[in-house]
Motif scaffolding. Sequence first.
Motif, PDB file in Angstrom:
ATOM      1  N   GLY A 265      58.942 100.911  60.980  1.00  0.00           N
ATOM      2  CA  GLY A 265      57.568 100.438  60.967  1.00  0.00           C
ATOM      3  C   GLY A 265      56.695 101.085  59.929  1.00  0.00           C
ATOM      4  N   TRP A 266      56.889 102.357  59.670  1.00  0.00           N
ATOM      5  CA  TRP A 266      55.944 103.089  58.826  1.00  0.00           C
ATOM      6  C   TRP A 266      56.460 103.396  57.418  1.00  0.00           C
ATOM      7  N   PHE A 267      57.781 103.348  57.208  1.00  0.00           N
ATOM      8  CA  PHE A 267      58.277 103.801  55.917  1.00  0.00           C
ATOM      9  C   PHE A 267      59.220 102.816  55.218  1.00  0.00           C
ATOM     10  N   SER A 268      59.883 101.949  55.977  1.00  0.00           N
ATOM     11  CA  SER A 268      60.874 101.085  55.349  1.00  0.00           C
ATOM     12  C   SER A 268      60.211  99.872  54.704  1.00  0.00           C
ATOM     13  N   SER A 269      61.001  99.165  53.924  1.00  0.00           N
ATOM     14  CA  SER A 269      60.513  97.929  53.294  1.00  0.00           C
ATOM     15  C   SER A 269      60.984  96.697  54.060  1.00  0.00           C
ATOM     16  N   LEU A 270      61.515  96.901  55.253  1.00  0.00           N
ATOM     17  CA  LEU A 270      62.004  95.773  56.045  1.00  0.00           C
ATOM     18  C   LEU A 270      60.884  95.083  56.817  1.00  0.00           C
ATOM     19  N   LEU A 271      59.853  95.838  57.247  1.00  0.00           N
ATOM     20  CA  LEU A 271      58.748  95.275  58.031  1.00  0.00           C
ATOM     21  C   LEU A 271      57.457  95.454  57.250  1.00  0.00           C
ATOM     22  N   LEU A 272      57.270  94.630  56.250  1.00  0.00           N
ATOM     23  CA  LEU A 272      56.079  94.707  55.410  1.00  0.00           C
ATOM     24  C   LEU A 272      55.001  93.739  55.907  1.00  0.00           C
ATOM     25  N   ALA A 273      53.757  94.098  55.685  1.00  0.00           N
ATOM     26  CA  ALA A 273      52.643  93.196  55.978  1.00  0.00           C
ATOM     27  C   ALA A 273      52.518  92.208  54.836  1.00  0.00           C
ATOM     28  N   GLU A 274      52.863  90.952  55.111  1.00  0.00           N
ATOM     29  CA  GLU A 274      52.923  89.954  54.043  1.00  0.00           C
ATOM     30  C   GLU A 274      51.872  88.862  54.157  1.00  0.00           C
ATOM     31  N   ARG A 275      51.291  88.649  55.348  1.00  0.00           N
ATOM     32  CA  ARG A 275      50.314  87.571  55.488  1.00  0.00           C
ATOM     33  C   ARG A 275      49.347  87.870  56.626  1.00  0.00           C
ATOM     34  N   VAL A 276      48.184  87.207  56.543  1.00  0.00           N
ATOM     35  CA  VAL A 276      47.165  87.314  57.582  1.00  0.00           C
ATOM     36  C   VAL A 276      46.958  85.922  58.171  1.00  0.00           C
ATOM     37  N   ASP A 277      47.261  85.771  59.446  1.00  0.00           N
ATOM     38  CA  ASP A 277      47.056  84.504  60.148  1.00  0.00           C
ATOM     39  C   ASP A 277      45.730  84.569  60.899  1.00  0.00           C
ATOM     40  N   VAL A 278      44.844  83.593  60.648  1.00  0.00           N
ATOM     41  CA  VAL A 278      43.526  83.546  61.294  1.00  0.00           C
ATOM     42  C   VAL A 278      43.506  82.389  62.271  1.00  0.00           C
ATOM     43  N   ARG A 279      43.067  82.671  63.488  1.00  0.00           N
ATOM     44  CA  ARG A 279      43.016  81.644  64.538  1.00  0.00           C
ATOM     45  C   ARG A 279      41.597  81.539  65.085  1.00  0.00           C
ATOM     46  N   GLY A 280      41.236  80.324  65.494  1.00  0.00           N
ATOM     47  CA  GLY A 280      39.932  80.107  66.110  1.00  0.00           C
ATOM     48  C   GLY A 280      38.921  79.420  65.217  1.00  0.00           C
ATOM     49  N   VAL A 281      39.229  79.285  63.921  1.00  0.00           N
ATOM     50  CA  VAL A 281      38.304  78.627  62.991  1.00  0.00           C
ATOM     51  C   VAL A 281      39.091  77.739  62.043  1.00  0.00           C
ATOM     52  N   GLY A 282      38.357  76.899  61.305  1.00  0.00           N
ATOM     53  CA  GLY A 282      38.980  76.028  60.321  1.00  0.00           C
ATOM     54  C   GLY A 282      39.414  76.784  59.081  1.00  0.00           C
ATOM     55  N   SER A 283      40.072  76.066  58.178  1.00  0.00           N
ATOM     56  CA  SER A 283      40.649  76.714  57.002  1.00  0.00           C
ATOM     57  C   SER A 283      39.596  77.325  56.091  1.00  0.00           C
ATOM     58  N   SER A 284      38.442  76.649  55.928  1.00  0.00           N
ATOM     59  CA  SER A 284      37.417  77.191  55.035  1.00  0.00           C
ATOM     60  C   SER A 284      36.835  78.486  55.577  1.00  0.00           C
ATOM     61  N   GLU A 285      36.559  78.536  56.879  1.00  0.00           N
ATOM     62  CA  GLU A 285      36.029  79.764  57.467  1.00  0.00           C
ATOM     63  C   GLU A 285      37.109  80.826  57.601  1.00  0.00           C
ATOM     64  N   ALA A 286      38.369  80.397  57.704  1.00  0.00           N
ATOM     65  CA  ALA A 286      39.459  81.377  57.767  1.00  0.00           C
ATOM     66  C   ALA A 286      39.508  82.199  56.489  1.00  0.00           C
ATOM     67  N   ARG A 287      39.209  81.572  55.355  1.00  0.00           N
ATOM     68  CA  ARG A 287      39.171  82.323  54.093  1.00  0.00           C
ATOM     69  C   ARG A 287      38.088  83.399  54.139  1.00  0.00           C
ATOM     70  N   VAL A 288      36.945  83.058  54.736  1.00  0.00           N
ATOM     71  CA  VAL A 288      35.861  84.033  54.863  1.00  0.00           C
ATOM     72  C   VAL A 288      36.290  85.183  55.766  1.00  0.00           C
ATOM     73  N   VAL A 289      36.967  84.859  56.862  1.00  0.00           N
ATOM     74  CA  VAL A 289      37.435  85.890  57.789  1.00  0.00           C
ATOM     75  C   VAL A 289      38.371  86.852  57.075  1.00  0.00           C
ATOM     76  N   ARG A 290      39.278  86.330  56.279  1.00  0.00           N
ATOM     77  CA  ARG A 290      40.215  87.197  55.543  1.00  0.00           C
ATOM     78  C   ARG A 290      39.474  88.101  54.571  1.00  0.00           C
ATOM     79  N   GLU A 291      38.468  87.545  53.899  1.00  0.00           N
ATOM     80  CA  GLU A 291      37.715  88.350  52.937  1.00  0.00           C
ATOM     81  C   GLU A 291      36.975  89.484  53.632  1.00  0.00           C
TER      82      GLU A 291
END
Length: 257
Positions: A56-82
Amino acid sequence: MKQLTRSRRRPGYGRGLASARRRFERRAARARRRPWLVALVATVVVLLAGGAVWLGWFSSLLLAERVDVRGVGSSEARVVREVAAVSLGGPLMRVDTRAATNRLEQDRRWVDVSVARRLPHSVVIEVTPRVAVLAVRGSSGALELYDRDGVAFRTVAEVPDGLPLVSSTTGAAGPEGVRAVLQALAALDRGLREAVTDVALARGDRVELTLETKDGRRTVLWGGPDDAAVKAKLVAVLMAEPGRTIDVSVPEAPVTR
């Protein structure tokens, strides 16, 4: 005498002693093995925990690759990510979900937020957006959207379709003011509600309505967020009376002038 004593022993007496001795020996053997078993189990647990930490903390096997946003539409999801500003590309377990949550909570556009890691490569953000119930134009001329709890959460250039526009002499509308406006508009019958052309809010929760009717413009001094049903009935009756101002702010003593 010895023969008599031997004859009184129970059948299988010797076998019973041997069986008890074997049971004792088995228990003793188990007791001698127990520390080894405990040590073995502890070693396995430590190795598994160490492996999980490394994955979890040191290997390259479990990398954070994406952010999934739920509860809003695609345009507001971009704002949430920002706003969340989640760092990607590193180990997933190193993603600071608390910092991302704090950044989102500082933005009033969402009632509730949660940020969590999800194996193997995702950060999941769930948001509950605020719902605008009216727009308030303050003394500066800016338009603010308010939710039902009286929270101003967004500045807009123009009033969205279907939202009442409120002019505030204090520059803002608190929870009581929002409640007073919503109750006033909801209590009026459909014909009078459609005749409302302007809603003003003074002293925090004092509502004033402007109506355009076939007989001309009428001003209704509604007052605060109490006795909405009674006030609405009084307005409907007093619309037939002469005068340009209907004051129902004190329902027990309504006046026209």
